[in-house]
Design an enzyme around this catalytic site. Sequence first.
Site, PDB file in Angstrom:
ATOM      1  N   TYR A 126       0.564  -1.164  -0.725  1.00  0.00           N
ATOM      2  CA  TYR A 126       0.237  -0.055  -0.353  1.00  0.00           C
ATOM      3  C   TYR A 126       0.978   1.088  -0.210  1.00  0.00           C
ATOM      4  CZ  TYR A 126      -4.054  -2.690   0.292  1.00  0.00           C
ATOM      5  OH  TYR A 126      -5.411  -3.796   0.640  1.00  0.00           O
ATOM      6  N   LYS A 171       3.752 -14.514   4.972  1.00  0.00           N
ATOM      7  CA  LYS A 171       3.208 -15.280   3.763  1.00  0.00           C
ATOM      8  C   LYS A 171       4.805 -16.025   3.209  1.00  0.00           C
ATOM      9  CE  LYS A 171       1.712 -18.035   1.219  1.00  0.00           C
ATOM     10  NZ  LYS A 171       0.817 -19.367   1.472  1.00  0.00           N
ATOM     11  N   ASP A 204      -3.007 -17.918   4.689  1.00  0.00           N
ATOM     12  CA  ASP A 204      -4.166 -18.866   4.208  1.00  0.00           C
ATOM     13  C   ASP A 204      -4.804 -19.501   5.034  1.00  0.00           C
ATOM     14  OD1 ASP A 204      -1.735 -19.178   3.459  1.00  0.00           O
ATOM     15  OD2 ASP A 204      -2.084 -20.830   1.835  1.00  0.00           O
TER      16      ASP A 204
END
Length: 331
Positions: A126, A171, A204
């Site tokens: 972002y 991740k 996830d």
Amino acid sequence: MAKHRIALIEGDGIGHEVILAARRVLDAAGFDAEYVDAQAGYEYFLEHGTSVPDATYEAVENTDATLFGAATSPTDKPAGFKGAIRHLRQKYGLYANVRPTKTRPVPGAFENVDLVLVRENTQGLYVEQERRYGDTAIADTVITKDASQRIGRYAANLALQRRKKLTVVHKANVLPVTQGLFLNTIMDDVAGIQGLNVGTMIVDNAAMQLVRNPQQFDVLVMTNMFGDILSDLAAGLVGGLGIAASGNIGDKFGIFESVHGSAPDIAGQGVANPTATVLAAVLMLQHLGETELAAKIDNAVNTLLTEGPRTRDLGGTAGTEEFTKALIGYM
């Protein structure tokens, strides 16, 4: 003389309606404040060519906290447009986006959910550093050790005030350089904190676990985009974005906002649910040390959601005015 000075930014769409409702609730609860009205958002940009005017910077900098309504973030951004809330987060170093997720008495809510997502608010994807080469588009992600350490410590301190359990969401199995830096920095920094139970979880799996067993979580910390996505997922567990609030907190300033968007399809119709903005005001009160007033309003929200009337998004028929009057009546 008022005890607190509060900047109010309505923003776009239903922001105009929900900020007014939240101010009425704060007044009715007995909050001693002087309000400074300020402007920001897409609507302001279309008229003036900037999303945040200088007067708004002055308002934010010269008040104790800011309450923000809603902002439009168009998919096809005009040249020169910067999203107001993202820009303010960056400008004032509001590095911690704090989104409590708590079971409320609304239809379909999971029982006994009480967790907080802490999202690093200034980096990741972002930073909006994108470029295109023909049919190839590239976006940079920025992760620094200092920012990772800072958000990790914030989340750890928050967990110590709650149930002393921290989950670092990442991740790093696919992105070992960027996500690995985030993960390893936090783990190295908080591992020795006495009494803190620290674990890690791939993002996830965290999404699945939030749906299957959200009660296992206390405080979760993650990078910017993961936090944006998982916090909306978490809101869905307890009633939706209509009751989801967040705080953007830095070392000096705090901007508190509803999580929902500007909802232009219902703007001006008097049917918007102001609960999220009211709960953002509760977070603001807690930040300012006004814990009794915060609890007073929070309890009134729970009573109203139990007894009614509810707004349309929560299965009722009440408009903004009826809902606000009823909430004031429960305090």
